[in-house]
Enzyme design. Structure first.
Site, PDB file in Angstrom:
ATOM      1  N   SER A  86     -44.925  -2.608 -29.074  1.00  0.00           N
ATOM      2  CA  SER A  86     -44.024  -2.967 -30.174  1.00  0.00           C
ATOM      3  C   SER A  86     -43.092  -1.823 -30.572  1.00  0.00           C
ATOM      4  O   SER A  86     -42.298  -1.979 -31.496  1.00  0.00           O
ATOM      5  CB  SER A  86     -44.849  -3.383 -31.399  1.00  0.00           C
ATOM      6  OG  SER A  86     -45.631  -2.299 -31.860  1.00  0.00           O
ATOM      7  N   THR A 189     -43.955  -2.528 -35.936  1.00  0.00           N
ATOM      8  CA  THR A 189     -43.197  -1.303 -36.176  1.00  0.00           C
ATOM      9  C   THR A 189     -44.092  -0.158 -36.617  1.00  0.00           C
ATOM     10  O   THR A 189     -45.020  -0.375 -37.387  1.00  0.00           O
ATOM     11  CB  THR A 189     -42.252  -1.562 -37.384  1.00  0.00           C
ATOM     12  OG1 THR A 189     -41.596  -2.774 -37.188  1.00  0.00           O
ATOM     13  CG2 THR A 189     -41.294  -0.422 -37.598  1.00  0.00           C
ATOM     14  N   THR A 207     -38.999   0.971 -33.839  1.00  0.00           N
ATOM     15  CA  THR A 207     -39.534  -0.295 -33.338  1.00  0.00           C
ATOM     16  C   THR A 207     -38.717  -0.814 -32.169  1.00  0.00           C
ATOM     17  O   THR A 207     -37.527  -0.493 -32.037  1.00  0.00           O
ATOM     18  CB  THR A 207     -39.532  -1.357 -34.462  1.00  0.00           C
ATOM     19  OG1 THR A 207     -40.196  -2.533 -34.007  1.00  0.00           O
ATOM     20  CG2 THR A 207     -38.130  -1.729 -34.892  1.00  0.00           C
ATOM     21  N   ARG A 217     -30.196  -8.890 -31.860  1.00  0.00           N
ATOM     22  CA  ARG A 217     -30.919  -8.991 -33.140  1.00  0.00           C
ATOM     23  C   ARG A 217     -31.359  -7.596 -33.611  1.00  0.00           C
ATOM     24  O   ARG A 217     -31.857  -6.785 -32.847  1.00  0.00           O
ATOM     25  CB  ARG A 217     -32.130  -9.895 -32.966  1.00  0.00           C
ATOM     26  CG  ARG A 217     -32.986 -10.087 -34.235  1.00  0.00           C
ATOM     27  CD  ARG A 217     -34.141  -9.130 -34.294  1.00  0.00           C
ATOM     28  NE  ARG A 217     -35.045  -9.427 -35.412  1.00  0.00           N
ATOM     29  CZ  ARG A 217     -36.006  -8.591 -35.844  1.00  0.00           C
ATOM     30  NH1 ARG A 217     -36.175  -7.439 -35.260  1.00  0.00           N
ATOM     31  NH2 ARG A 217     -36.771  -8.934 -36.843  1.00  0.00           N
ATOM     32  N   VAL A 218     -31.162  -7.354 -34.889  1.00  0.00           N
ATOM     33  CA  VAL A 218     -31.619  -6.111 -35.512  1.00  0.00           C
ATOM     34  C   VAL A 218     -32.511  -6.493 -36.686  1.00  0.00           C
ATOM     35  O   VAL A 218     -32.201  -7.431 -37.434  1.00  0.00           O
ATOM     36  CB  VAL A 218     -30.412  -5.267 -35.993  1.00  0.00           C
ATOM     37  CG1 VAL A 218     -30.867  -4.104 -36.861  1.00  0.00           C
ATOM     38  CG2 VAL A 218     -29.610  -4.760 -34.793  1.00  0.00           C
ATOM     39  N   GLY A 219     -33.605  -5.777 -36.855  1.00  0.00           N
ATOM     40  CA  GLY A 219     -34.527  -6.070 -37.946  1.00  0.00           C
ATOM     41  C   GLY A 219     -34.311  -5.153 -39.136  1.00  0.00           C
ATOM     42  O   GLY A 219     -33.244  -4.562 -39.322  1.00  0.00           O
ATOM     43  N   ASP A 220     -35.346  -5.015 -39.934  1.00  0.00           N
ATOM     44  CA  ASP A 220     -35.262  -4.211 -41.153  1.00  0.00           C
ATOM     45  C   ASP A 220     -35.405  -2.716 -40.901  1.00  0.00           C
ATOM     46  O   ASP A 220     -34.949  -1.896 -41.706  1.00  0.00           O
ATOM     47  CB  ASP A 220     -36.381  -4.636 -42.126  1.00  0.00           C
ATOM     48  CG  ASP A 220     -37.768  -4.466 -41.512  1.00  0.00           C
ATOM     49  OD1 ASP A 220     -37.968  -4.912 -40.364  1.00  0.00           O
ATOM     50  OD2 ASP A 220     -38.635  -3.869 -42.165  1.00  0.00           O
ATOM     51  N   THR A 240     -43.287  -2.983 -42.760  1.00  0.00           N
ATOM     52  CA  THR A 240     -43.453  -3.492 -41.402  1.00  0.00           C
ATOM     53  C   THR A 240     -43.598  -5.006 -41.513  1.00  0.00           C
ATOM     54  O   THR A 240     -43.835  -5.531 -42.592  1.00  0.00           O
ATOM     55  CB  THR A 240     -44.690  -2.857 -40.734  1.00  0.00           C
ATOM     56  OG1 THR A 240     -44.815  -3.358 -39.400  1.00  0.00           O
ATOM     57  CG2 THR A 240     -45.960  -3.178 -41.498  1.00  0.00           C
ATOM     58  N   GLY A 241     -43.437  -5.692 -40.411  1.00  0.00           N
ATOM     59  CA  GLY A 241     -43.560  -7.143 -40.453  1.00  0.00           C
ATOM     60  C   GLY A 241     -42.259  -7.806 -40.088  1.00  0.00           C
ATOM     61  O   GLY A 241     -41.403  -7.217 -39.405  1.00  0.00           O
ATOM     62  N   GLY A 243     -38.829  -8.664 -40.013  1.00  0.00           N
ATOM     63  CA  GLY A 243     -37.652  -7.995 -40.562  1.00  0.00           C
ATOM     64  C   GLY A 243     -36.710  -8.918 -41.290  1.00  0.00           C
ATOM     65  O   GLY A 243     -36.078  -8.539 -42.287  1.00  0.00           O
TER      66      GLY A 243
HETATM   67  N1  GLY Z   1     -40.068  -4.966 -38.816  1.00  0.00           N
HETATM   68  C1  GLY Z   1     -39.524  -4.837 -37.526  1.00  0.00           C
HETATM   69  C2  GLY Z   1     -38.632  -5.908 -37.130  1.00  0.00           C
HETATM   70  O1  GLY Z   1     -38.623  -6.983 -37.694  1.00  0.00           O
HETATM   71  O2  GLY Z   1     -37.891  -5.684 -36.200  1.00  0.00           O
END
Ligand code: GLY
Length: 327
Positions: A86, A189, A207, A217-220, A240-241, A243
């Site tokens: 991950s 993450t 991450t 795609r980009v997360g948080d 984490t989790g 995003g």
């Molecule tokens: N928390 C990481 C993501 O959603 O990419």
């Protein structure tokens, strides 16, 4: 017990069975986060892989390096080796079979750096640090970030999927089902918060994002306020989790802002997580974990669901805990 009560107990969470207990175990008061550890370094990091990362961060602090250096070098351990796939270039690819990485770092002077959707960079957290230190910007993405990595000697070049990535991706292609799973390797993450002996604070996230995400795609994790936040007057937080949930509510910023308003870390944790569900329950497959570290060293963690683990590192050693759930 109400949901609120269960979050209050967050820092009294259980040590995980089977994990190494440090030779000099922290006191109950230290573990509970109730006793500020002034002038004592403290590191917290997400998930079980937070343990080796926290050990490295503590070693950096013991060697006299800053909270910022520790936050960077600690998570690099997981970028180099992440069995759950991950984080880092070993992470699961997107739908097109491409591994793209996100990372961010922030200190308590208000400086931050981040990169998103980068390929061929073994240590995106180091690249994020260079964005912070050597550019006038806060976030570089995609080919621009990769070009900057090349100019900094941090681009490791395109590399094919390894056999396990290739096998897993081809298996995914057969069904093409996209459904993130709570606590799965889909979104584990590594996020870290650090306070050094001088009271300086820093946070980091890195991450490979959601497995089988759409390309681009980009997360948080690379977003200040969402995946991480630091305020010198209050403290630091990392998430984490999933995003998509975190980035819509700026969960890390909310938690630190609650600290700034006088809330305890457990209250800040509870309030920021409750903000995610105040409009109604989220889908059963949505997990968000949050770690909050106040500037006095008190701390707490919580999650929407059971199963979120985190590492706590002090001068006494590193222990793993499971955070209580609030939803
Ligand atoms: N928390 C990481 C993501 O959603 O990419």
């Amino acid at each position: 017990m109400t949901r609120r009560d269960s979050v209050r107990l967050v820092a009294g969470s259980t040590l995980l069975a089977g994990c190494t207990i440090p030779h000099h175990a922290p006191t109950a008061a230290e573990l509970s986060g109730a006793m500020p550890m002034i002038d004592a370094p403290i590191v917290l990091a997400t998930w079980n892989h937070g343990k080796p990362a926290t050990e490295r961060a503590l070693a950096e602090l013991a060697a006299g390096h800053s909270a910022l250096d520790a936050a960077e070098r600690g998570v690099m351990v997981v970028e180099s080796e992440c069995p759950d796939r991950s984080v880092g270039l070993q992470g699961w690819p997107d739908r097109d079979g491409i591994v793209t990485l996100d990372a961010a770092i922030m200190d308590d002077t208000g400086r931050s750096g981040a990169v998103a959707c980068v390929r061929g960079v073994a240590h995106p957290i180091a690249l994020a640090r260079r964005v912070m230190d050597r550019t006038p910007h806060a976030l570089l993405v995609g080919p621009g970030a990769e070009a900057f990595a090349r100019s900094e000697g941090l681009h490791t070049g395109a590399r094919p999927l390894d056999p396990e990535q290739e096998r897993a991706w081809r298996e995914w292609l057969r069904e093409r089902q996209y459904s993130p799973r709570a606590n799965s390797e889909n979104h584990d993450t590594i996020g870290m918060v650090v306070r050094d002996a001088k009271g300086r604070m820093a946070a980091s996230c890195t991450t490979s994002g959601l497995a089988w995400k759409m390309h681009g795609r980009v997360g948080d994790s690379p977003l200040v306020g969402a995946g991480l936040y630091v305020d010198p007057k209050a403290g630091a937080a990392v998430c984490t989790g999933l995003g998509e949930v975190v980035m819509r509510k700026l969960t890390s910023c909310i938690a630190v802002e609650r600290l700034r308003s006088g809330a305890s870390p457990a209250e800040a944790c509870r309030d920021a997580l409750h903000r995610l569900v105040e409009a109604g329950p989220l889908a059963a497959n949505v997990q968000v974990g949050l770690i909050v570290l106040a500037k006095d060293g008190t701390h707490a963690a919580g999650a929407l669901q059971p199963g979120f683990t985190y590492a706590l590192g002090t001068a006494a050693g590193v222990t793993l805990h499971e955070a209580p759930a609030v939803a």
